[in-house]
Design a protein around this motif. Structure first.
Motif, short mmCIF file in Angstrom:
data_model
loop_
_atom_site.label_atom_id
_atom_site.label_comp_id
_atom_site.label_asym_id
_atom_site.label_seq_id
_atom_site.Cartn_x
_atom_site.Cartn_y
_atom_site.Cartn_z
N HIS A 15 0.85 -1.19 0.00
CA HIS A 15 0.00 0.00 0.00
C HIS A 15 0.88 1.25 0.00
N PHE A 16 1.04 1.83 -1.20
CA PHE A 16 1.73 3.11 -1.29
C PHE A 16 0.79 4.21 -0.80
N THR A 17 1.36 5.26 -0.25
CA THR A 17 0.53 6.36 0.23
C THR A 17 1.26 7.69 0.03
N ASP A 18 0.47 8.72 -0.26
CA ASP A 18 1.02 10.06 -0.44
C ASP A 18 2.13 10.08 -1.49
N MET A 19 1.94 9.29 -2.55
CA MET A 19 2.89 9.27 -3.67
C MET A 19 2.18 9.76 -4.93
N SER A 20 2.94 10.36 -5.81
CA SER A 20 2.39 10.68 -7.13
C SER A 20 2.51 9.44 -8.01
N TRP A 21 1.71 9.42 -9.08
CA TRP A 21 1.80 8.29 -10.01
C TRP A 21 3.18 8.25 -10.66
N ALA A 22 3.79 9.41 -10.82
CA ALA A 22 5.13 9.46 -11.41
C ALA A 22 6.14 8.76 -10.50
N GLU A 23 5.99 8.93 -9.19
CA GLU A 23 6.91 8.27 -8.25
C GLU A 23 6.69 6.76 -8.24
N VAL A 24 5.42 6.35 -8.25
CA VAL A 24 5.14 4.91 -8.30
C VAL A 24 5.70 4.32 -9.59
N ARG A 25 5.48 5.02 -10.69
CA ARG A 25 5.98 4.54 -11.97
C ARG A 25 7.51 4.41 -11.94
N TYR A 26 8.18 5.39 -11.32
CA TYR A 26 9.64 5.35 -11.31
C TYR A 26 10.15 4.13 -10.55
N VAL A 27 9.53 3.85 -9.40
CA VAL A 27 9.95 2.68 -8.63
C VAL A 27 9.73 1.40 -9.43
N LEU A 28 8.53 1.26 -10.01
CA LEU A 28 8.22 0.04 -10.75
C LEU A 28 9.02 -0.05 -12.05
N SER A 29 9.38 1.12 -12.61
CA SER A 29 10.17 1.10 -13.84
C SER A 29 11.56 0.52 -13.59
N LYS A 30 12.06 0.68 -12.36
CA LYS A 30 13.36 0.08 -12.03
C LYS A 30 13.26 -1.44 -12.03
N PHE A 31 12.13 -1.96 -11.54
CA PHE A 31 11.91 -3.41 -11.58
C PHE A 31 11.77 -3.88 -13.03
N LYS A 32 11.08 -3.07 -13.83
CA LYS A 32 10.91 -3.41 -15.24
C LYS A 32 12.26 -3.41 -15.95
N GLU A 33 13.08 -2.43 -15.64
CA GLU A 33 14.39 -2.31 -16.28
C GLU A 33 15.32 -3.45 -15.88
N LYS A 34 15.29 -3.81 -14.60
CA LYS A 34 16.23 -4.82 -14.10
C LYS A 34 15.76 -6.25 -14.36
N CYS A 35 14.43 -6.47 -14.29
CA CYS A 35 13.91 -7.84 -14.37
C CYS A 35 12.94 -8.08 -15.53
N GLY A 36 12.63 -7.03 -16.29
CA GLY A 36 11.72 -7.20 -17.42
C GLY A 36 10.27 -7.41 -17.04
N VAL A 37 9.87 -6.98 -15.85
CA VAL A 37 8.48 -7.13 -15.41
C VAL A 37 7.66 -5.97 -15.96
N GLU A 38 6.60 -6.28 -16.70
CA GLU A 38 5.77 -5.25 -17.31
C GLU A 38 4.82 -4.64 -16.28
N TYR A 39 4.35 -3.42 -16.59
CA TYR A 39 3.39 -2.76 -15.69
C TYR A 39 2.10 -3.57 -15.58
N SER A 40 1.74 -4.25 -16.66
CA SER A 40 0.51 -5.05 -16.63
C SER A 40 0.61 -6.19 -15.62
N THR A 41 1.83 -6.66 -15.36
CA THR A 41 2.02 -7.73 -14.38
C THR A 41 1.68 -7.24 -12.98
#
Length: 213
Positions: free
Chosen positions: A145-171
């Motif tokens: 449960h993220f809180t008090d975050m912008s969507w840009a911040e959430v995207r940035y965190v998840l984009s690091k997982f996507k970059e390192k492990c190839g996990v798509e946002y749809s996952t």
């Protein structure tokens, strides 16, 4: 070559010909082409009949429109199940996000989010955070449960997982395990809202430093 051998050769040739015809007929493009040809032939026959008996021109228009509507209706009915199947394939739940990270990397990210009060520590402890991202869902009931975050911040965190492990946002969306202020994290939100502005540099630097150089 005797008569029996000739007959056998002819039968073999016939079987090969039938197999080729079957393969040719089952091509989607072939079926579409045959349907179009049949449609045009049918229209031609009916138009010839209409003009031959001396009916008014508008009968031709009425017939063609009716025929097109009928064929469209049959196509919609015929493809309904296929379209339903296409729509349900993407809805199949996934069993794990399956990040392959050193535990320390995920712990560091959690500490950064906790330090900026961007994760609900009452609902998401450090073990919950790690479990959601790495374990099979059937083995736990944790959520992030993220809180008090912008969507840009959430995207940035998840984009690091996507970059390192190839996990798509749809996952992440299909996991139904990630939430921002109580609302599910979706690929559409990440792609649209997440691109409207860039996270602050202090935040991106902290997240980047969680990963080994």
């Amino acid at each position: 070559m005797n008569l029996i051998d000739k007959i056998i050769d002819r039968l073999d040739a016939l079987d090969k010909f039938k197999e080729r015809v079957y393969i040719w007929y089952n091509y989607k493009d072939t079926q579409v082409a045959l349907a179009i040809i049949l449609f045009l032939v049918l229209i031609g026959i009916v138009l010839y009949f209409i003009f031959d008996v001396g009916l008014a021109w508008y009968w031709s228009l009425i017939f063609v429109c009716s025929l097109c509507i009928g064929i469209l209706y049959l196509i919609v009915r015929y493809t309904r199940n296929k379209r339903k199947n296409i729509g349900t394939v993407g809805a199949v739940p996934i069993k794990t996000i399956g990040l392959d990270f050193n535990r320390m990397v995920l712990d560091n990210i959690y500490y950064v989010l906790r330090g900026y009060e961007k994760i609900d520590i009452e609902k998401t402890g450090i073990d919950n955070f790690h479990s959601v991202l790495t374990q099979q869902f059937e083995d736990m009931d944790s959520e992030i449960h993220f809180t008090d975050m912008s969507w840009a911040e959430v995207r940035y965190v998840l984009s690091k997982f996507k970059e390192k492990c190839g996990v798509e946002y749809s996952t992440f969306e299909k996991s139904n395990k990630l939430f921002l202020d109580g609302k599910p994290v979706t690929a559409k939100k990440l792609s649209n809202n997440g691109l409207r502005k860039h996270p602050a540099k202090y935040f991106t630097d902290k997240i980047d430093n969680c990963f080994p150089r």
